[in-house]
Design a protein around this motif. Structure first.
Motif, mmCIF file in Angstrom:
data_model
loop_
_atom_site.group_PDB
_atom_site.id
_atom_site.type_symbol
_atom_site.label_atom_id
_atom_site.label_comp_id
_atom_site.label_asym_id
_atom_site.label_seq_id
_atom_site.Cartn_x
_atom_site.Cartn_y
_atom_site.Cartn_z
ATOM 1 N N ASP A 1 0.829 -1.208 0.000
ATOM 2 C CA ASP A 1 0.000 0.000 0.000
ATOM 3 C C ASP A 1 0.864 1.259 0.000
ATOM 4 O O ASP A 1 0.545 2.247 -0.680
ATOM 5 N N ALA B 1 0.518 -0.122 -8.552
ATOM 6 C CA ALA B 1 -0.197 -0.664 -7.392
ATOM 7 C C ALA B 1 -0.649 -2.105 -7.593
ATOM 8 O O ALA B 1 -0.490 -2.937 -6.681
ATOM 9 N N GLU C 1 0.597 -5.276 -5.020
ATOM 10 C CA GLU C 1 -0.321 -6.102 -4.240
ATOM 11 C C GLU C 1 -0.250 -7.562 -4.671
ATOM 12 O O GLU C 1 -0.325 -8.471 -3.848
#
Length: 297
Positions: free
Chosen positions: A157, A167, A171
């Motif tokens: 994050d 992103a 993740e």
């Protein structure tokens, strides 16, 4: 191991391939205080980061001094990944002050402490006794693979805040790390028969109880960070006499007091590495297997 690397490669390939602009984006320089934090940075950041680790795997991160090389790395960094919870308090604040890098100030996106998203295990020592008591909780979270999983997702994050175009890849890499760790834990736990009683030099091994069938029943230290006296060792030996157990300590901690206890009780003694040899996931997986190989004999 190959499956984990393939999963991370696929994650970054799928997430990053469509964007030509992303291919030209500068890599982020992440300075990690310890090799375990380097594992998180390199595993989650993948090809989007360069990683520099400040503390060697055989050194005690409590006891270092700020060095010019640390300051130089921090001056250029986009992000510092620390353990936090006072582990590096003797040198990291001074090194950050000397580096004068505004990106790494506490409260800025470029400062990340792994302890912050966690509810740490409390210290097992009485603060009234003095010594190096961890008032913010036990900082040795890397001895708990489930904690490392939580840190990986939190760090994903944070990286996403600095490089939002990546992103999904961050993740996905954290998820692959979680899957690889969780798939290993049942077999490692199954190698133990009855729960194992441990006497540890220091309290870092309390985290073993979160994922292994072990119980920490005493400490070679009476005050954390202070050499134990003969009266304390005598009491510890009498408390454990006639029972089975194992003595554990870090490979950089003094062995003589622990050896006295082990010899008196007839217990095995294991001086364990607490950090992976290199800052990558494969080395961390090998480290947790080393812990189990030593204790589940």
């Amino acid at each position: 191991m190959k499956a984990f690397l393939a999963a991370v490669a696929v994650a970054f390939g799928i997430a990053l391939a469509p964007s030509a602009a992303l291919a030209e984006a500068p890599r982020l320089l992440v300075v990690a205080t310890t090799p375990s934090m380097g594992v998180i940075a390199r595993t989650v950041g993948g090809d989007r980061v360069d990683v520099q680790v400040l503390v060697a795997p055989d050194r005690d991160a409590h006891t270092l001094n700020a060095r010019p090389s640390m300051i130089a790395h921090l001056r250029r960094a986009d992000l510092v990944l620390a353990v936090g919870a006072q582990l590096e308090e003797g040198w990291l604040p001074a090194a950050l002050d000397a580096a004068a890098n505004p990106r790494l100030r506490k409260g800025q996106p470029g400062y990340f402490a792994a302890a912050e998203p966690l509810h740490l295990r409390p210290t097992r020592f009485d603060p009234a006794l003095g010594g190096h008591v961890h008032g913010e909780g036990n900082p040795h979270l890397n001895l708990s693979p489930p904690r490392m999983i939580t840190v990986a997702h939190a760090f994903a994050d944070r990286l996403a805040a600095l490089a939002p175009e990546s992103a999904p890849a961050f993740e996905a890499a954290a998820a692959a790390f979680e899957d690889a760790l969780r798939s290993r834990l049942p077999a490692l736990r199954a190698r133990f028969g009855a729960p194992l009683r441990l006497v540890a030099h220091h309290e870092e091994f309390d985290y073993f109880a979160e994922w292994l069938p072990v119980e920490l029943v005493g400490f070679v230290e009476e005050k954390p960070g202070v050499p134990p006296g003969p009266a304390h060792l005598a009491r510890l030996i009498e408390q454990q006499r006639g029972q089975a157990g194992t003595i554990v300590l870090a490979n950089y901690q003094p062995q003589a007091p622990a050896r006295r206890v082990a010899d008196e009780l007839g217990w095995p003694l294991h001086a364990l590495a607490l950090e992976p040899a290199t800052a990558d996931a494969e080395s961390y997986f090998a480290l947790i297997e080393h812990w189990v190989d030593s204790l589940a004999q």
